[in-house]
Design an enzyme around this catalytic site. Sequence first.
Site, short mmCIF file in Angstrom:
data_model
loop_
_atom_site.label_atom_id
_atom_site.label_comp_id
_atom_site.label_asym_id
_atom_site.label_seq_id
_atom_site.Cartn_x
_atom_site.Cartn_y
_atom_site.Cartn_z
N ASP A 346 -38.83 -11.69 -14.22
CA ASP A 346 -39.47 -13.25 -13.70
C ASP A 346 -40.99 -12.70 -13.23
OD1 ASP A 346 -38.23 -15.11 -11.72
OD2 ASP A 346 -39.83 -13.36 -10.16
N GLU A 382 -40.64 -14.52 -18.74
CA GLU A 382 -40.57 -15.75 -18.07
C GLU A 382 -42.16 -15.65 -17.96
OE1 GLU A 382 -39.26 -18.29 -14.30
OE2 GLU A 382 -40.21 -16.80 -14.07
#
Length: 697
Positions: A346, A382
């Site tokens: 993330d 990401e």
Amino acid sequence: MRHPEYAISGGRPAPLGATFDGDGVNFAVFSQHATAMEVCLFSADGKTELQRLRLPERDGDVWYGYVSGLRPGQYYALRAHGPYRPDVGHRFNPNKLLLDPYAKRLTGTPVWHDALMGYQIGSNARDLSFDTRDSAPYMPRCVVEDPAFSWGYDHPPRTPIADSVIYEAHVKGLTQMHPHVAPEGTFLGLATDPMLEYYHKLGITAIELLPVHAFLTDRFLHEKNLSNYWGYQTLGFFAPDPRYLSEGRISEFQQMVARLHHAGLEVILDVVYNHTCEGNELGPTLSFRGLDNLSYYRLIQDRRYYINDTGTGNTLNLDHPMVLRMVMDSLRYWVEVMHVDGFRFDLCSTLGRTDHGFDPGASFFDAIRQDPVLTQVKLIAEPWDVGPGGYRLGGFPPPFHEWNDRFRDGVRRFWRGDPGRAPDLAGRLTGSAAEFDHSGRPATASVNMITAHDGFTLHDVVSYNGKHNEANGEDNRDGHSENYSDNFGWEGPTDDPKIIEGRNRRKRAMIATLMLSQGTPMLLAGDELGHSQNGNNNAYAQDNPTSWIDWAEADTDFMAFTARLIRFRREHPILRQKVFLHSRERRIDGREDLFWWRADGKPMSTSDWVDPSLRIVCVEMRTASGTPVFAATESAIFMVFNAGGDTKVRLPVPPKRQNWVWSINTATPDAPEKPVRKTEVLIGAQSVSVFVLEAAE
């Protein structure tokens, strides 16, 4: 009941955490700036603090000690002594019970109360004040664990990335409403026979789970009777979230992995190492902040405040070697002990931030790239955060793959009919070479998606023009405002058969585009079943039927069509090449590997590409330069992506003794494969067609 009195003696500084060796437990805790460290032992029900044992040894910045006779199952936590000087970055408060960052299991999550704060709520001095209340009544306990598990003949599938189809799912949301799964909403539920049969039928190769590390529900959500459903507020990087354990045993996670592996499926974890759940200077003191705030977090020059490149209030300081060590230890634990097959990071740009901005040679990436364990699993970034210069698509070093939001947006805009989108679609079909074809990276580095947990579901992309996030309690201000969606003239559900048919046709075209593109496809769980979130494009707080997949209302026809596309991709290697296609001559036969055609059969010209009214893309793909010859029955594939009206298309002239077979037609999804005898075919509006060059009968 009389409780035993334990003595503590010198132990070992490694490994960090609570480690059972068969005779007792060794405790080791990092803190560079503490003056003393205590281990608190609790009764079997966790309610009574029985002893505080001060760790007697310090080796560098690691405090440690050994407690003979202590067994797995023992409840414990920490208290750290040191200066309370927020103005210089220190927030020690021994009145606050702290979780061990290396705890393998937690008994629950914190109960929101002002005592969780290191400062006095309501004080004029705000976070510079000092709170003396004991936070123990409101904190969960750590549990001493022996994570040994009888894996038997567990063999990770190690599916090549070129053959992978990733399925992004939420542990609870995937099974909570499944009529034949028990215990539903848990790790064990994910690996029950009905689910394994479904994964096999769909054809996916890997399940990418939204965060499973123990996490916290933010106070503002709690006060609105909402919860942190997605889990992007990590409380412990080694402990599975207790909400997904039906009986509180970490072996449940291991059992899930073993069963999925046996079924040929990989397990990828969405992990959040960019920040923690403690928030900014006004957040709670739960673990890292109380153990060594100055080391764990990146602070601005005025060390009272936090750098917030994540949008959550704080940012972990991976420039500190012991914080980086914690992250690396956590990753290796989930691979070596829990047997997972990869990670999706993330806000991965944050992990590469230094004092000088994003650096692909930052300590985190260098540590990963030299690690003999972690280089054997799938690593997906990401590639953005909210900090300055945080959007880094294509900027990560090998062996990282990356979520490709430009694929998502480009595909949505092409099928919506936005002017001038054909050239962009062409780039997405061939692996987004403009972003990824450098530094020896393969076409599979692009993780292609048309939806993800963050945003509209596929059904909502074709059902809503605007977001409808009112249930989140933020007056619909949260979530993306530009979704490149199209409601076909009616916002939300409708009984109009023309609108329904238009939406279904668009969905088939978009899912086909995903599965027919070079790169690594990722499918959002529930998209293949027609799952809708009623227009909510930020359902992070919706732990309810908004986010749970309703299996009783599943669109089985669309699921069967999606499975057919996945199977078609698996059967046709031309669609999953690692080498980028660039209209180069093949070494094998001297012919090019990529051709772009006009609908009339002529080659595309520059003027054709810049025509903003172009709504159709016709491409012929062959094997890439230097790639081994595939079966003679598959020397080329011709695909037509038609976002306009019904259009006649001339097929490329096939070689002698070969002909085109119309294999996929999203306009008539149930149509069987058939040889094409004509030189021209009618391609339906808003549809994708695929022709495979095969030997003539």
